[in-house]
Design a protein around this motif. Structure first.
Motif, PDB file in Angstrom:
ATOM      1  N   ALA A  43       4.044  -0.418  -1.199  1.00  0.00           N
ATOM      2  CA  ALA A  43       4.177   0.445  -0.021  1.00  0.00           C
ATOM      3  C   ALA A  43       3.789   1.881  -0.361  1.00  0.00           C
ATOM      4  O   ALA A  43       4.304   2.466  -1.313  1.00  0.00           O
ATOM      5  CB  ALA A  43       5.605   0.392   0.518  1.00  0.00           C
ATOM      6  N   GLY A  44       2.861   2.416   0.422  1.00  0.00           N
ATOM      7  CA  GLY A  44       2.444   3.800   0.251  1.00  0.00           C
ATOM      8  C   GLY A  44       1.340   4.020  -0.761  1.00  0.00           C
ATOM      9  O   GLY A  44       0.928   5.152  -0.975  1.00  0.00           O
ATOM     10  N   TYR A  45       0.850   2.967  -1.375  1.00  0.00           N
ATOM     11  CA  TYR A  45      -0.175   3.095  -2.407  1.00  0.00           C
ATOM     12  C   TYR A  45      -1.360   2.196  -2.106  1.00  0.00           C
ATOM     13  O   TYR A  45      -1.242   1.220  -1.375  1.00  0.00           O
ATOM     14  CB  TYR A  45       0.392   2.735  -3.788  1.00  0.00           C
ATOM     15  N   GLU A  46      -2.485   2.530  -2.696  1.00  0.00           N
ATOM     16  CA  GLU A  46      -3.703   1.746  -2.521  1.00  0.00           C
ATOM     17  C   GLU A  46      -3.756   0.538  -3.446  1.00  0.00           C
ATOM     18  O   GLU A  46      -4.576  -0.348  -3.251  1.00  0.00           O
ATOM     19  CB  GLU A  46      -4.942   2.624  -2.775  1.00  0.00           C
ATOM     20  N   ALA A  47      -2.901   0.497  -4.460  1.00  0.00           N
ATOM     21  CA  ALA A  47      -2.920  -0.602  -5.428  1.00  0.00           C
ATOM     22  C   ALA A  47      -1.504  -0.938  -5.868  1.00  0.00           C
ATOM     23  O   ALA A  47      -0.625  -0.072  -5.872  1.00  0.00           O
ATOM     24  CB  ALA A  47      -3.763  -0.215  -6.645  1.00  0.00           C
ATOM     25  N   ILE A  75       3.458  -4.892   9.043  1.00  0.00           N
ATOM     26  CA  ILE A  75       4.499  -4.493   8.091  1.00  0.00           C
ATOM     27  C   ILE A  75       4.479  -3.010   7.753  1.00  0.00           C
ATOM     28  O   ILE A  75       5.536  -2.392   7.647  1.00  0.00           O
ATOM     29  CB  ILE A  75       4.380  -5.336   6.801  1.00  0.00           C
ATOM     30  N   ARG A  76       3.313  -2.442   7.584  1.00  0.00           N
ATOM     31  CA  ARG A  76       3.199  -1.068   7.096  1.00  0.00           C
ATOM     32  C   ARG A  76       4.059  -0.089   7.881  1.00  0.00           C
ATOM     33  O   ARG A  76       4.775   0.731   7.291  1.00  0.00           O
ATOM     34  CB  ARG A  76       1.743  -0.618   7.116  1.00  0.00           C
ATOM     35  N   HIS A  77       4.026  -0.158   9.202  1.00  0.00           N
ATOM     36  CA  HIS A  77       4.800   0.785  10.027  1.00  0.00           C
ATOM     37  C   HIS A  77       6.306   0.618   9.838  1.00  0.00           C
ATOM     38  O   HIS A  77       7.063   1.535  10.113  1.00  0.00           O
ATOM     39  CB  HIS A  77       4.423   0.639  11.502  1.00  0.00           C
ATOM     40  N   GLU A  78       6.746  -0.532   9.325  1.00  0.00           N
ATOM     41  CA  GLU A  78       8.179  -0.762   9.086  1.00  0.00           C
ATOM     42  C   GLU A  78       8.646  -0.245   7.729  1.00  0.00           C
ATOM     43  O   GLU A  78       9.821   0.065   7.571  1.00  0.00           O
ATOM     44  CB  GLU A  78       8.496  -2.256   9.164  1.00  0.00           C
ATOM     45  N   VAL A  79       7.748  -0.176   6.747  1.00  0.00           N
ATOM     46  CA  VAL A  79       8.183   0.157   5.386  1.00  0.00           C
ATOM     47  C   VAL A  79       7.748   1.539   4.902  1.00  0.00           C
ATOM     48  O   VAL A  79       8.385   2.086   3.997  1.00  0.00           O
ATOM     49  CB  VAL A  79       7.731  -0.919   4.363  1.00  0.00           C
ATOM     50  N   GLU A  80       6.681   2.097   5.458  1.00  0.00           N
ATOM     51  CA  GLU A  80       6.226   3.409   5.023  1.00  0.00           C
ATOM     52  C   GLU A  80       6.686   4.469   6.015  1.00  0.00           C
ATOM     53  O   GLU A  80       6.664   4.222   7.211  1.00  0.00           O
ATOM     54  CB  GLU A  80       4.699   3.439   4.905  1.00  0.00           C
ATOM     55  N   HIS A 100      10.090   3.502   2.239  1.00  0.00           N
ATOM     56  CA  HIS A 100      10.198   2.651   1.048  1.00  0.00           C
ATOM     57  C   HIS A 100       8.977   2.769   0.134  1.00  0.00           C
ATOM     58  O   HIS A 100       8.535   1.779  -0.446  1.00  0.00           O
ATOM     59  CB  HIS A 100      10.386   1.186   1.476  1.00  0.00           C
ATOM     60  N   VAL A 101       8.451   3.964  -0.005  1.00  0.00           N
ATOM     61  CA  VAL A 101       7.274   4.189  -0.844  1.00  0.00           C
ATOM     62  C   VAL A 101       7.543   3.720  -2.270  1.00  0.00           C
ATOM     63  O   VAL A 101       8.587   4.017  -2.847  1.00  0.00           O
ATOM     64  CB  VAL A 101       6.869   5.683  -0.829  1.00  0.00           C
ATOM     65  N   GLY A 102       6.601   2.967  -2.806  1.00  0.00           N
ATOM     66  CA  GLY A 102       6.693   2.480  -4.176  1.00  0.00           C
ATOM     67  C   GLY A 102       7.278   1.084  -4.292  1.00  0.00           C
ATOM     68  O   GLY A 102       7.131   0.434  -5.317  1.00  0.00           O
TER      69      GLY A 102
END
Length: 109
Positions: A88-92, A38-43, A46-48
């Motif tokens: 998305a884009g954050y550690e938490a 998923i990460r490569h599709e949203v970051e 769509h950060v946050g």
């Protein structure tokens, strides 16, 4: 009937969603799915946003809040019980006090 934190308009709409896994296992699987699929599709576009993931099917949905993301996921997968959320884009997903720890690696690897 015990309140399990969902809204039910009638008993026909009721889908039991009791987690089958321990929350640590759900978290581990959810992070793996997020990183792998998923990460490569949203970051970073769509950060946050919040991503809700059904760890049994890898089905996922995105929203502005945890509630919105989980509701969208359950529109697609009503039986989703073991759900993991990631921002998305954050550690938490959330933070108390000083803000959210943000990722700095935006590579599309």
């Amino acid at each position: 009937m015990r309140d399990v934190g969902i809204t039910v308009n009638s008993m026909e709409d009721y889908v039991p969603r009791r987690p089958r896994r321990h929350r640590d296992e759900t978290g581990r699987l959810g992070k793996e799915i997020y990183e792998r699929e998923i990460r490569h599709e949203v970051e970073p576009e769509h950060v946050g946003k919040i991503v809700a993931i059904d760890v049994d099917s890898s089905c996922w949905a995105m929203g502005e809040s945890v509630t919105e993301a989980v509701d969208r996921l359950r529109e697609k997968k009503p039986e989703a019980a073991d759900v993991f959320c990631e921002r998305a884009g954050y550690e938490a997903v959330g933070s108390i006090g000083g803000g959210y720890p943000r990722r700095t690696n935006w590579s599309k690897e």
